[in-house]
Design a protein around this motif. Structure first.
Motif, PDB file in Angstrom:
ATOM      1  N   ASP A   1       0.852  -1.189   0.000  1.00  0.00           N
ATOM      2  CA  ASP A   1       0.000   0.000   0.000  1.00  0.00           C
ATOM      3  C   ASP A   1       0.884   1.234   0.000  1.00  0.00           C
ATOM      4  O   ASP A   1       1.121   1.868   1.021  1.00  0.00           O
ATOM      5  CB  ASP A   1      -0.913   0.000   1.230  1.00  0.00           C
ATOM      6  N   SER A   2       1.412   1.589  -1.175  1.00  0.00           N
ATOM      7  CA  SER A   2       2.369   2.675  -1.274  1.00  0.00           C
ATOM      8  C   SER A   2       1.767   4.021  -0.910  1.00  0.00           C
ATOM      9  O   SER A   2       2.448   4.901  -0.398  1.00  0.00           O
ATOM     10  CB  SER A   2       2.942   2.738  -2.697  1.00  0.00           C
ATOM     11  N   PHE A   3       0.470   4.185  -1.173  1.00  0.00           N
ATOM     12  CA  PHE A   3      -0.166   5.476  -0.894  1.00  0.00           C
ATOM     13  C   PHE A   3      -0.172   5.753   0.608  1.00  0.00           C
ATOM     14  O   PHE A   3       0.292   6.786   1.078  1.00  0.00           O
ATOM     15  CB  PHE A   3      -1.596   5.496  -1.443  1.00  0.00           C
ATOM     16  N   LEU A   4      -0.701   4.798   1.391  1.00  0.00           N
ATOM     17  CA  LEU A   4      -0.817   5.004   2.836  1.00  0.00           C
ATOM     18  C   LEU A   4       0.549   5.083   3.507  1.00  0.00           C
ATOM     19  O   LEU A   4       0.750   5.875   4.422  1.00  0.00           O
ATOM     20  CB  LEU A   4      -1.650   3.878   3.466  1.00  0.00           C
ATOM     21  N   HIS A   5       1.518   4.251   3.036  1.00  0.00           N
ATOM     22  CA  HIS A   5       2.812   4.239   3.689  1.00  0.00           C
ATOM     23  C   HIS A   5       3.699   5.389   3.221  1.00  0.00           C
ATOM     24  O   HIS A   5       4.770   5.592   3.797  1.00  0.00           O
ATOM     25  CB  HIS A   5       3.491   2.883   3.469  1.00  0.00           C
ATOM     26  N   GLY A   6       3.269   6.144   2.212  1.00  0.00           N
ATOM     27  CA  GLY A   6       3.997   7.349   1.832  1.00  0.00           C
ATOM     28  C   GLY A   6       3.521   8.557   2.602  1.00  0.00           C
ATOM     29  O   GLY A   6       4.097   9.639   2.516  1.00  0.00           O
ATOM     30  N   ILE A   7       2.445   8.388   3.387  1.00  0.00           N
ATOM     31  CA  ILE A   7       1.856   9.488   4.132  1.00  0.00           C
ATOM     32  C   ILE A   7       2.822  10.035   5.178  1.00  0.00           C
ATOM     33  O   ILE A   7       2.867  11.229   5.438  1.00  0.00           O
ATOM     34  CB  ILE A   7       0.539   9.032   4.812  1.00  0.00           C
ATOM     35  N   GLY A   8       3.619   9.164   5.817  1.00  0.00           N
ATOM     36  CA  GLY A   8       4.539   9.606   6.865  1.00  0.00           C
ATOM     37  C   GLY A   8       5.491  10.676   6.384  1.00  0.00           C
ATOM     38  O   GLY A   8       5.650  11.722   7.030  1.00  0.00           O
ATOM     39  N   ILE A   9       6.128  10.454   5.222  1.00  0.00           N
ATOM     40  CA  ILE A   9       7.059  11.422   4.656  1.00  0.00           C
ATOM     41  C   ILE A   9       6.318  12.705   4.277  1.00  0.00           C
ATOM     42  O   ILE A   9       6.798  13.813   4.536  1.00  0.00           O
ATOM     43  CB  ILE A   9       7.770  10.834   3.419  1.00  0.00           C
ATOM     44  N   SER A  10       5.146  12.553   3.663  1.00  0.00           N
ATOM     45  CA  SER A  10       4.354  13.731   3.275  1.00  0.00           C
ATOM     46  C   SER A  10       3.954  14.549   4.495  1.00  0.00           C
ATOM     47  O   SER A  10       3.949  15.780   4.459  1.00  0.00           O
ATOM     48  CB  SER A  10       3.092  13.297   2.517  1.00  0.00           C
ATOM     49  N   SER A  11       3.616  13.854   5.571  1.00  0.00           N
ATOM     50  CA  SER A  11       3.227  14.530   6.807  1.00  0.00           C
ATOM     51  C   SER A  11       4.392  15.346   7.364  1.00  0.00           C
ATOM     52  O   SER A  11       4.205  16.501   7.798  1.00  0.00           O
ATOM     53  CB  SER A  11       2.768  13.493   7.839  1.00  0.00           C
ATOM     54  N   ILE A  12       5.592  14.774   7.336  1.00  0.00           N
ATOM     55  CA  ILE A  12       6.784  15.499   7.792  1.00  0.00           C
ATOM     56  C   ILE A  12       6.999  16.744   6.937  1.00  0.00           C
ATOM     57  O   ILE A  12       7.210  17.852   7.455  1.00  0.00           O
ATOM     58  CB  ILE A  12       8.030  14.594   7.739  1.00  0.00           C
ATOM     59  N   ARG A  13       6.942  16.566   5.615  1.00  0.00           N
ATOM     60  CA  ARG A  13       7.166  17.692   4.705  1.00  0.00           C
ATOM     61  C   ARG A  13       6.133  18.797   4.931  1.00  0.00           C
ATOM     62  O   ARG A  13       6.480  19.983   4.974  1.00  0.00           O
ATOM     63  CB  ARG A  13       7.098  17.217   3.244  1.00  0.00           C
ATOM     64  N   ASN A  14       4.866  18.418   5.034  1.00  0.00           N
ATOM     65  CA  ASN A  14       3.812  19.417   5.238  1.00  0.00           C
ATOM     66  C   ASN A  14       4.049  20.226   6.502  1.00  0.00           C
ATOM     67  O   ASN A  14       3.884  21.452   6.507  1.00  0.00           O
ATOM     68  CB  ASN A  14       2.445  18.733   5.314  1.00  0.00           C
ATOM     69  N   SER A  15       4.410  19.556   7.575  1.00  0.00           N
ATOM     70  CA  SER A  15       4.639  20.248   8.848  1.00  0.00           C
ATOM     71  C   SER A  15       5.852  21.163   8.765  1.00  0.00           C
ATOM     72  O   SER A  15       5.824  22.297   9.250  1.00  0.00           O
ATOM     73  CB  SER A  15       4.820  19.231   9.979  1.00  0.00           C
ATOM     74  N   VAL A  16       6.933  20.686   8.144  1.00  0.00           N
ATOM     75  CA  VAL A  16       8.161  21.489   8.036  1.00  0.00           C
ATOM     76  C   VAL A  16       7.952  22.697   7.131  1.00  0.00           C
ATOM     77  O   VAL A  16       8.410  23.812   7.433  1.00  0.00           O
ATOM     78  CB  VAL A  16       9.325  20.609   7.522  1.00  0.00           C
ATOM     79  N   GLU A  17       7.234  22.500   6.018  1.00  0.00           N
ATOM     80  CA  GLU A  17       7.016  23.587   5.060  1.00  0.00           C
ATOM     81  C   GLU A  17       6.139  24.700   5.621  1.00  0.00           C
ATOM     82  O   GLU A  17       6.181  25.833   5.132  1.00  0.00           O
ATOM     83  CB  GLU A  17       6.416  23.025   3.769  1.00  0.00           C
ATOM     84  N   LYS A  18       5.342  24.398   6.658  1.00  0.00           N
ATOM     85  CA  LYS A  18       4.542  25.434   7.315  1.00  0.00           C
ATOM     86  C   LYS A  18       5.432  26.517   7.918  1.00  0.00           C
ATOM     87  O   LYS A  18       5.021  27.668   8.070  1.00  0.00           O
ATOM     88  CB  LYS A  18       3.683  24.816   8.429  1.00  0.00           C
TER      89      LYS A  18
END
Length: 437
Positions: free
Chosen positions: A395-412
């Motif tokens: 499930d590449s979509f769900l398991h890619g969420i962790g990295i996306s979550s980090i990026r979203n928080s940092v980019e804020k």
């Protein structure tokens, strides 16, 4: 001899259509049966259409049969839902017919043919049409490979899109059915047919563009929703642990005072002193290991440390987060819990005694940036595409969420995430700009 030639042309043109379809399906879907079964089913499907073409079967019925057979072949051989299969097959036949229409228009215009019906006959016009339309059809495959079209996140919109696509196909069949019956097409009518063909072409392109936009929006919406839910859950989880730890600290402080009183009361009692020391050692073990100047972060590190201890992972931390007090608690949870969860997961895959399970987490101020560096050992290969990690999980979509979550928080906070990987080492570096007084 002539009939043999046209039978060969029919075989080749039909084969091209089915080869292109197979290449398209291979590109956008995962196969669920072996290659022999797939190739056999495509060959049988192509042979059915070839026979129908040679016996001059009614064109519209042959089109319908082709769509049905293509749908069955797709669903049988590939890991795909019925809705997605219908959508993809209709899009393919829409493009197939669109290229045929453009071919008919151009051949008729260039040869100034009055009888449009003769263009689809066994003659030089028909040969020109086949060469032109099939050449355009083969361009679909490189376009899909270049743009890497992904339909995995288009869920609820399939049936809504099937309606306009089906309408477009029916319109093409009806309108050009009348055009092909015209035995005396004028030069002006040729131009009108070309214009109409271009309109249909741009209509098809518009549908595909809408599909692409819907896919991206659907993916981003689903991803953002999952990230938000995950961040909220992480924050609530660590908040509950923080409350529990605060009560423990209060009890820890009270117990220290009680023990101090007891020691003063039984100061010369050897047995009592030994007992009190034992209690003190146990109480100290309940104290905080980390002091990052951020209570939530301390809680996160304590939790991750306990997981590391259970999995024989060495966990080193050197972090003072005082200068980053502006980072919201939900983002702090998202950044550190995801970083450490990923690092622990990578370490747990190490089974060889030659590679030590180890995680190092550091934080320091460098040139007005707070730099967070997390390094862990690993054995699993990691593929990086455009700064995104291609997971080895199903499930590449769900398991890619962790990295996306980090990026979203940092980019804020106008920060940046950098990923480095070696054979047995993975490093994530986060840069967060800070104001230094």
């Amino acid at each position: 001899m002539l009939s043999v030639f046209w039978n060969v042309v029919t075989v080749l043109s039909t084969a091209i259509e089915w080869i292109v379809l197979k290449l398209v399906l291979d590109e956008i879907s995962n196969q669920k049966v072996n290659k022999i079964k797939i190739n056999t089913s495509f060959i049988i499907a192509a042979l059915i259409i070839i026979v129908l073409t040679i016996i001059d079967f009614e064109m519209n019925l042959k089109l319908l049969i082709g769509i049905v057979i293509s749908y069955i072949v797709y669903v049988y051989n590939y890991d795909v839902s019925g809705k997605k299969a219908l959508f993809v097959i209709l899009i393919y036949y829409l493009l197939l017919m669109g290229f045929d229409i453009i071919g008919i228009s151009l051949v008729g215009f260039l040869n100034n043919t009055k009888d449009m019906g003769s263009i689809i006959g066994n003659n030089i016009y028909g040969l020109e049409l086949i060469i032109l339309s099939k050449f355009m059809l083969t361009l679909i495959v490189p376009i899909i490979k270049i743009f890497k079209i992904d339909l995995s996140n288009l869920k609820k919109d399939y049936l809504d899109l099937v309606v306009p696509i089906s309408t477009n196909i029916i319109s093409i069949v009806v309108i050009f059915g009348y055009i092909l019956m015209d035995k005396n097409t004028s030069h002006i009518e040729h131009i009108l047919i070309i214009v109409l063909s271009i309109v249909f072409l741009f209509s098809n392109i518009s549908i595909i563009k809408v599909v692409g936009r819907l896919m991206n929006e659907s993916k981003l919406e689903a991803e953002n929703e999952i990230i938000k839910e995950k961040m909220d859950m992480q924050y609530k989880y660590y908040s509950r642990i923080q409350e529990s730890q605060e009560k423990t600290r209060s009890l820890y402080h009270d117990m220290n005072n009680h023990i101090l009183c007891i020691k003063n009361m039984y100061e010369n009692n050897e047995t009592t002193n030994s007992y009190i020391k034992d209690i003190e050692d146990k109480i100290k073990s309940c104290g905080n290991t980390f002091s990052t100047k951020n209570m939530i972060l301390d809680v996160i590190l304590e939790e991750e440390k306990s997981i590391c201890e259970k999995n024989n992972i060495e966990f080193e931390v050197d972090l003072d987060f005082e200068k980053c007090s502006f980072v919201e608690a939900t983002d702090l949870c998202s950044i550190f819990s995801n970083i450490l969860d990923n690092a622990i997961e990578a370490c747990k895959k190490i089974e060889s005694s030659d590679i030590k399970r180890k995680i190092k987490l550091r934080g320091a101020i460098v040139n007005k940036y707070f730099v967070i560096r997390c390094e862990n050992t690993k054995v699993n290969p990691i593929n990086i595409d455009k700064d995104n990690i291609i997971t080895d999980k199903k499930d590449s979509f769900l398991h890619g969420i962790g990295i996306s979550s980090i990026r979203n928080s940092v980019e804020k906070y106008n920060g940046n995430v950098e990923i480095k990987t070696e054979e047995n080492r993975f490093v994530m570096i986060i840069y967060i700009p800070i104001n230094i007084d």
